[in-house]
Write a protein that holds these residues in place. Structure first.
Motif, short mmCIF file in Angstrom:
data_model
loop_
_atom_site.label_atom_id
_atom_site.label_comp_id
_atom_site.label_asym_id
_atom_site.label_seq_id
_atom_site.Cartn_x
_atom_site.Cartn_y
_atom_site.Cartn_z
N ASN A 74 0.83 -1.21 0.00
CA ASN A 74 0.00 0.00 0.00
C ASN A 74 0.85 1.26 0.00
OD1 ASN A 74 -2.39 -1.49 0.03
ND2 ASN A 74 -2.47 -1.54 2.27
N ILE A 75 1.99 1.22 0.72
CA ILE A 75 2.88 2.39 0.76
C ILE A 75 3.44 2.67 -0.63
CG2 ILE A 75 5.09 3.25 1.63
CD1 ILE A 75 4.50 1.79 4.25
N VAL A 76 3.94 1.63 -1.30
CA VAL A 76 4.50 1.81 -2.64
C VAL A 76 3.40 2.21 -3.62
CG1 VAL A 76 5.76 0.69 -4.51
CG2 VAL A 76 6.33 0.17 -2.14
N LEU A 77 2.20 1.70 -3.40
CA LEU A 77 1.09 1.98 -4.31
C LEU A 77 0.74 3.46 -4.33
CD1 LEU A 77 -0.81 0.39 -6.19
CD2 LEU A 77 -2.44 0.29 -4.30
N VAL A 78 0.84 4.12 -3.17
CA VAL A 78 0.48 5.54 -3.10
C VAL A 78 1.70 6.44 -3.18
CG1 VAL A 78 -1.58 5.04 -1.75
CG2 VAL A 78 0.55 5.55 -0.57
N LEU A 79 2.86 5.84 -3.39
CA LEU A 79 4.09 6.63 -3.47
C LEU A 79 4.06 7.53 -4.70
CD1 LEU A 79 6.88 6.74 -1.92
CD2 LEU A 79 7.76 5.29 -3.76
N PRO A 80 4.33 8.83 -4.56
CA PRO A 80 4.37 9.72 -5.73
C PRO A 80 5.63 9.46 -6.56
CG PRO A 80 4.98 10.93 -3.75
CD PRO A 80 4.58 9.56 -3.31
N ALA A 81 5.51 8.53 -7.50
CA ALA A 81 6.69 8.07 -8.26
C ALA A 81 7.39 9.21 -8.99
CB ALA A 81 6.26 6.98 -9.24
N LEU A 82 6.61 10.11 -9.58
CA LEU A 82 7.21 11.20 -10.33
C LEU A 82 8.03 12.12 -9.42
CD1 LEU A 82 7.55 12.67 -13.00
CD2 LEU A 82 5.41 13.90 -12.53
N ALA A 83 7.50 12.40 -8.24
CA ALA A 83 8.23 13.26 -7.30
C ALA A 83 9.53 12.59 -6.85
CB ALA A 83 7.35 13.57 -6.09
N VAL A 84 9.47 11.28 -6.62
CA VAL A 84 10.68 10.56 -6.21
C VAL A 84 11.73 10.60 -7.32
CG1 VAL A 84 11.61 8.30 -5.59
CG2 VAL A 84 9.43 9.06 -4.63
N LEU A 85 11.30 10.42 -8.57
CA LEU A 85 12.24 10.46 -9.68
C LEU A 85 12.86 11.85 -9.83
CD1 LEU A 85 13.57 8.93 -11.96
CD2 LEU A 85 11.65 9.55 -13.43
N LEU A 86 12.07 12.89 -9.62
CA LEU A 86 12.61 14.25 -9.68
C LEU A 86 13.70 14.45 -8.64
CD1 LEU A 86 9.34 16.32 -10.22
CD2 LEU A 86 11.26 16.16 -11.80
N ILE A 87 13.47 13.93 -7.44
CA ILE A 87 14.48 14.05 -6.38
C ILE A 87 15.74 13.27 -6.74
CG2 ILE A 87 14.98 13.49 -3.97
CD1 ILE A 87 12.01 13.96 -3.39
N ILE A 88 15.55 12.07 -7.28
CA ILE A 88 16.71 11.25 -7.67
C ILE A 88 17.53 11.96 -8.74
CG2 ILE A 88 17.40 9.11 -8.81
CD1 ILE A 88 15.07 7.74 -7.43
N ASN A 89 16.84 12.53 -9.73
CA ASN A 89 17.55 13.23 -10.79
C ASN A 89 18.26 14.48 -10.27
OD1 ASN A 89 16.93 11.49 -12.89
ND2 ASN A 89 15.00 12.49 -13.35
N ALA A 90 17.64 15.18 -9.32
CA ALA A 90 18.19 16.43 -8.83
C ALA A 90 19.41 16.21 -7.94
CB ALA A 90 17.12 17.21 -8.07
N TYR A 91 19.36 15.17 -7.11
CA TYR A 91 20.41 14.99 -6.11
C TYR A 91 21.42 13.90 -6.45
CZ TYR A 91 17.72 18.10 -3.13
OH TYR A 91 17.05 19.18 -2.62
N LEU A 92 20.99 12.90 -7.21
CA LEU A 92 21.90 11.80 -7.52
C LEU A 92 22.40 11.85 -8.96
CD1 LEU A 92 20.12 8.84 -5.68
CD2 LEU A 92 21.92 10.34 -4.83
N GLY A 93 21.65 12.49 -9.81
CA GLY A 93 22.08 12.61 -11.20
C GLY A 93 22.07 11.31 -11.97
N ILE A 94 21.21 10.36 -11.57
CA ILE A 94 21.14 9.06 -12.25
C ILE A 94 20.22 9.19 -13.45
CG2 ILE A 94 20.47 6.65 -12.03
CD1 ILE A 94 21.09 6.82 -9.08
N ARG A 95 20.79 9.11 -14.66
CA ARG A 95 20.00 9.27 -15.87
C ARG A 95 20.44 8.22 -16.90
NH1 ARG A 95 18.11 14.57 -16.39
NH2 ARG A 95 17.12 13.90 -18.32
N SER A 96 20.35 6.98 -16.56
CA SER A 96 20.72 5.91 -17.48
C SER A 96 19.52 5.01 -17.73
CB SER A 96 21.87 5.07 -16.91
OG SER A 96 21.46 4.39 -15.74
N VAL A 97 19.61 4.21 -18.80
CA VAL A 97 18.52 3.30 -19.13
C VAL A 97 18.32 2.27 -18.02
CG1 VAL A 97 17.78 1.50 -20.74
CG2 VAL A 97 18.84 3.59 -21.61
N GLY A 98 19.41 1.72 -17.49
CA GLY A 98 19.30 0.74 -16.43
C GLY A 98 18.66 1.31 -15.17
N ALA A 99 19.06 2.53 -14.80
CA ALA A 99 18.49 3.16 -13.61
C ALA A 99 17.01 3.46 -13.82
CB ALA A 99 19.25 4.44 -13.28
N GLN A 100 16.65 3.89 -15.02
CA GLN A 100 15.25 4.16 -15.31
C GLN A 100 14.41 2.88 -15.22
OE1 GLN A 100 13.90 4.85 -19.43
NE2 GLN A 100 13.07 6.81 -18.73
#
Length: 298
Positions: free
Chosen positions: A133-159
């Motif tokens: 249920n936690i993962v189901l309601v997780l704002p996936a787009l917001a999490v990805l924005l944070i990952i891109n902003a702070y970790l800089g992970i932008r590869s096919v495998g990471a996606q």
């Protein structure tokens, strides 16, 4: 996203050759399955063999800009003189790769959670259900924005990994429900009385009786991963290197291909995504008819 129908009948023994032959008999005669599989395989073959048909690199500047389709450039060129056909065939490869990896990760996680929760029940089921249920309601787009902003992970495998780790909950719920109905069957009770542990019962008794259901679940996750990846690419959250169908759409939009009348830049990737995902879902409907005798056409 919709899970496969939940009334798939379970078999209490491994499918004998006669049942497999029966499934194959109806599979090759199911129009939806044949057409869907043919479209997917055709695009997969183009993605694998396409680079042999063009010597151009996908992002190389090979000719005059904004050229319409011709014998030299089958899908025309971009505003920078890049070969759209080369981008398309290489983009198909990336799109299929993200779909397989993302769908595979989601399927594995969903099966593990669903099988364990459904078979063990009790406190284990409550904990795993809470996690789902936690993962189901997780704002996936917001999490990805944070990952891109702070970790800089932008590869096919990471996606693909991110898509897989955020799209498994519905599959886990569906598999959990099926496992609940199977864990009380006689063949499971016999395996439990014989001293088999939980893992052996799940992998040798329960999972084989759900093989067709699990395969259809993977197809839905595969198609869903392609859609999610294309959406992320289109809004600029895709890989920073390489090319995919979603990135082609993003570049076409960014450089005003529609306003400039460059239809050959944005129609092929859009049509490719639509055709592949649509064919996957049509094939899944056909598989449902093959595996469920109640839905077969007489």
């Amino acid at each position: 996203m919709t899970a496969p129908p939940q009334d798939v009948p379970a078999r209490e023994t491994a499918a004998p050759p006669s049942i497999r032959r029966e499934a194959l008999y109806f599979a090759v005669r199911n129009t939806k399955l044949v057409i869907g599989a043919a479209i997917v395989l055709a695009f997969l073959a183009l993605g694998l063999a396409g680079p042999l048909l063009t010597a151009a690199e996908p992002n190389a500047y090979v000719g005059l800009p904004m050229q319409p389709p011709s014998g030299e450039y089958w899908f025309g060129t971009t505003t920078f003189g890049q070969d759209v056909f080369a981008q398309f065939v290489y983009g198909l490869r990336t799109t299929f790769l993200v779909g397989v990896l993302g769908g595979g990760v989601a399927a594995v996680v969903g099966m593990l959670v669903g099988f364990v929760a459904g078979y063990r029940g009790g406190l284990v089921d409550e904990i795993l259900n809470m996690l789902t249920n936690i993962v189901l309601v997780l704002p996936a787009l917001a999490v990805l924005l944070i990952i891109n902003a702070y970790l800089g992970i932008r590869s096919v495998g990471a996606q693909a990994l991110f898509i897989g780790l955020t799209s498994w909950p519905w599959a886990a719920r569906a598999i959990r429900a099926q496992t609940f109905s199977l864990r009380t069957r006689d063949f499971v009770d016999l395996a439990r009385l014989s001293g088999a542990n939980t893992w052996k019962i799940i992998t040798r008794e329960i999972a084989p009786n759900m093989s067709s259901y699990l395969f259809m679940t993977f197809i839905l996750l595969f198609g869903g991963s392609i859609l999610i990846a294309s959406s992320l690419d289109f809004i600029g959250l895709g890989p920073t290197e390489g090319v995919s169908l979603g990135l082609m759409l993003q570049n076409a939009s960014q450089w005003s291909a529609m306003q400039l009348g460059l239809w050959w830049w944005f129609i092929p990737p859009g049509a490719g995504i639509t055709a592949v995902v649509g064919a996957l879902y049509v094939a899944n409907v056909g598989l449902d008819e093959v595996f469920n005798p109640k839905l077969r056409e007489t």
